[in-house]
Design a protein around this motif. Structure first.
Motif, PDB file in Angstrom:
ATOM      1  N   UNK A 114     -13.493  20.041 -12.202  1.00 12.07           N
ATOM      2  CA  UNK A 114     -12.702  20.489 -11.140  1.00 12.07           C
ATOM      3  C   UNK A 114     -13.246  20.062  -9.663  1.00 12.07           C
ATOM      4  N   UNK A 115     -14.628  19.681  -9.705  1.00  6.15           N
ATOM      5  CA  UNK A 115     -15.335  19.749  -8.493  1.00  6.15           C
ATOM      6  C   UNK A 115     -14.690  18.575  -7.701  1.00  6.15           C
ATOM      7  N   UNK A 116     -14.196  17.691  -8.133  1.00  7.05           N
ATOM      8  CA  UNK A 116     -13.911  16.406  -7.384  1.00  7.05           C
ATOM      9  C   UNK A 116     -12.455  16.266  -7.287  1.00  7.05           C
ATOM     10  N   UNK A 117     -11.678  17.499  -7.571  1.00  2.00           N
ATOM     11  CA  UNK A 117     -10.401  17.417  -7.247  1.00  2.00           C
ATOM     12  C   UNK A 117      -9.912  17.344  -5.784  1.00  2.00           C
ATOM     13  N   UNK A 118      -8.589  16.360  -5.356  1.00  4.23           N
ATOM     14  CA  UNK A 118      -8.540  16.025  -4.254  1.00  4.23           C
ATOM     15  C   UNK A 118      -6.809  16.116  -3.995  1.00  4.23           C
ATOM     16  N   UNK A 119      -6.363  16.665  -3.054  1.00  6.03           N
ATOM     17  CA  UNK A 119      -4.870  16.831  -2.930  1.00  6.03           C
ATOM     18  C   UNK A 119      -4.672  15.665  -1.852  1.00  6.03           C
ATOM     19  N   UNK A 120      -3.721  14.600  -2.390  1.00  7.88           N
ATOM     20  CA  UNK A 120      -3.303  13.636  -1.774  1.00  7.88           C
ATOM     21  C   UNK A 120      -2.453  13.467  -0.572  1.00  7.88           C
ATOM     22  N   UNK A 121      -2.707  13.139   0.704  1.00  7.70           N
ATOM     23  CA  UNK A 121      -1.630  12.980   1.728  1.00  7.70           C
ATOM     24  C   UNK A 121      -0.772  11.657   1.438  1.00  7.70           C
ATOM     25  N   UNK A 122       0.261  11.593   0.592  1.00  7.67           N
ATOM     26  CA  UNK A 122       0.869  10.358   0.332  1.00  7.67           C
ATOM     27  C   UNK A 122       1.772  10.144   1.510  1.00  7.67           C
ATOM     28  N   UNK A 123       1.685   8.538   1.819  1.00  9.98           N
ATOM     29  CA  UNK A 123       2.486   8.157   2.714  1.00  9.98           C
ATOM     30  C   UNK A 123       3.221   6.841   2.198  1.00  9.98           C
ATOM     31  N   UNK A 124       4.517   6.603   2.475  1.00 10.79           N
ATOM     32  CA  UNK A 124       4.947   5.425   1.868  1.00 10.79           C
ATOM     33  C   UNK A 124       4.955   4.316   2.796  1.00 10.79           C
ATOM     34  N   UNK A 125       4.246   3.512   2.138  1.00  9.07           N
ATOM     35  CA  UNK A 125       3.778   2.095   3.080  1.00  9.07           C
ATOM     36  C   UNK A 125       4.263   0.984   2.232  1.00  9.07           C
ATOM     37  N   UNK A 126       5.088  -0.005   2.666  1.00  6.48           N
ATOM     38  CA  UNK A 126       5.358  -1.266   1.946  1.00  6.48           C
ATOM     39  C   UNK A 126       6.152  -0.832   0.503  1.00  6.48           C
ATOM     40  N   UNK A 127       6.933   0.233   0.457  1.00  4.67           N
ATOM     41  CA  UNK A 127       7.485   0.453  -0.900  1.00  4.67           C
ATOM     42  C   UNK A 127       6.789   1.126  -1.920  1.00  4.67           C
ATOM     43  N   UNK A 128       5.594   1.657  -1.262  1.00 10.24           N
ATOM     44  CA  UNK A 128       4.778   2.603  -2.394  1.00 10.24           C
ATOM     45  C   UNK A 128       3.962   3.558  -1.733  1.00 10.24           C
ATOM     46  N   UNK A 129       3.773   4.569  -2.223  1.00 10.22           N
ATOM     47  CA  UNK A 129       3.253   5.760  -1.919  1.00 10.22           C
ATOM     48  C   UNK A 129       1.599   5.467  -1.937  1.00 10.22           C
ATOM     49  N   UNK A 130       1.100   5.671  -0.691  1.00 11.98           N
ATOM     50  CA  UNK A 130      -0.609   5.547  -0.668  1.00 11.98           C
ATOM     51  C   UNK A 130      -1.186   6.626  -0.115  1.00 11.98           C
ATOM     52  N   UNK A 131      -2.504   6.807  -0.358  1.00  7.51           N
ATOM     53  CA  UNK A 131      -3.327   7.765   0.490  1.00  7.51           C
ATOM     54  C   UNK A 131      -4.821   7.524   0.161  1.00  7.51           C
ATOM     55  N   UNK A 132      -5.463   7.765   1.269  1.00  6.33           N
ATOM     56  CA  UNK A 132      -7.007   7.711   0.964  1.00  6.33           C
ATOM     57  C   UNK A 132      -7.643   8.559  -0.012  1.00  6.33           C
TER      58      UNK A 132
END
Length: 163
Positions: A114-132
């Motif tokens: 669990x130490x590397x869990x990350x809540x992603x901030x998804x954004x819709x870009x070019x028809x796909x959800x993307x997040x760093x």
């Protein structure tokens, strides 16, 4: 007529050396199987999914059927690795159009840590959800929880590898 005799007095007898070989062979096989089974269990165990299996099972079929009626398809891909990586979620409906859920949360996890869990901030870009994301090499899981516009709950776990 006399019976032939053997020059080896230990032939056919159970000696200390034979018992030792049987003992070492038996426990060697047992340890090898245990190590193999432990490795398989650790490499495939997805971790805790629900806090109460009984409670979750009571309406599982109803929730599954409602979610399947949405006809949403989900696939994940990654670009890069390390701190500059990007997680790309393709969430589409039956016609292949991007889905815009009323609510969506994406939790990026390691199956056994669990130490590397990350809540992603998804954004819709070019028809796909993307997040760093910060992606080390290995096995990852993207846990999607959300709700459709009609109020249908949506849950999906996507397991993938980063090379």
């Amino acid at each position: 007529m006399s019976m032939p005799t053997s020059n080896n007095p230990s032939k056919g007898r159970l000696t200390g050396g034979k018992v030792l070989m049987i003992f070492v062979g038996f426990f060697g096989v047992m340890f090898a199987v245990n190590i193999f089974m432990a490795f398989q269990a650790l490499s495939t165990f997805p971790g805790l999914e629900v806090s109460s299996s009984y409670a979750d099972s009571q309406d599982f079929n109803i929730r599954r059927d409602a979610q399947e009626a949405l006809h949403w398809q989900a696939a994940v891909e990654t670009r890069g690795s390390g701190a500059g990586a990007t997680v790309i979620l393709h969430l589409t409906d039956a016609s292949g159009a991007p889905v815009m859920p009323a609510q969506m949360e994406a939790l990026l996890t390691r199956p056994t840590n669990q130490t590397q869990d990350q809540l992603l901030a998804l954004q819709l870009i070019d028809g796909a959800w993307q997040a760093p994301a910060d992606l080390d090499q290995g096995r990852w899981r993207l846990r999607l929880t959300g709700r459709a516009d009609d109020g249908t709950d949506y849950r999906h776990n996507l397991t993938f590898w980063v090379n």
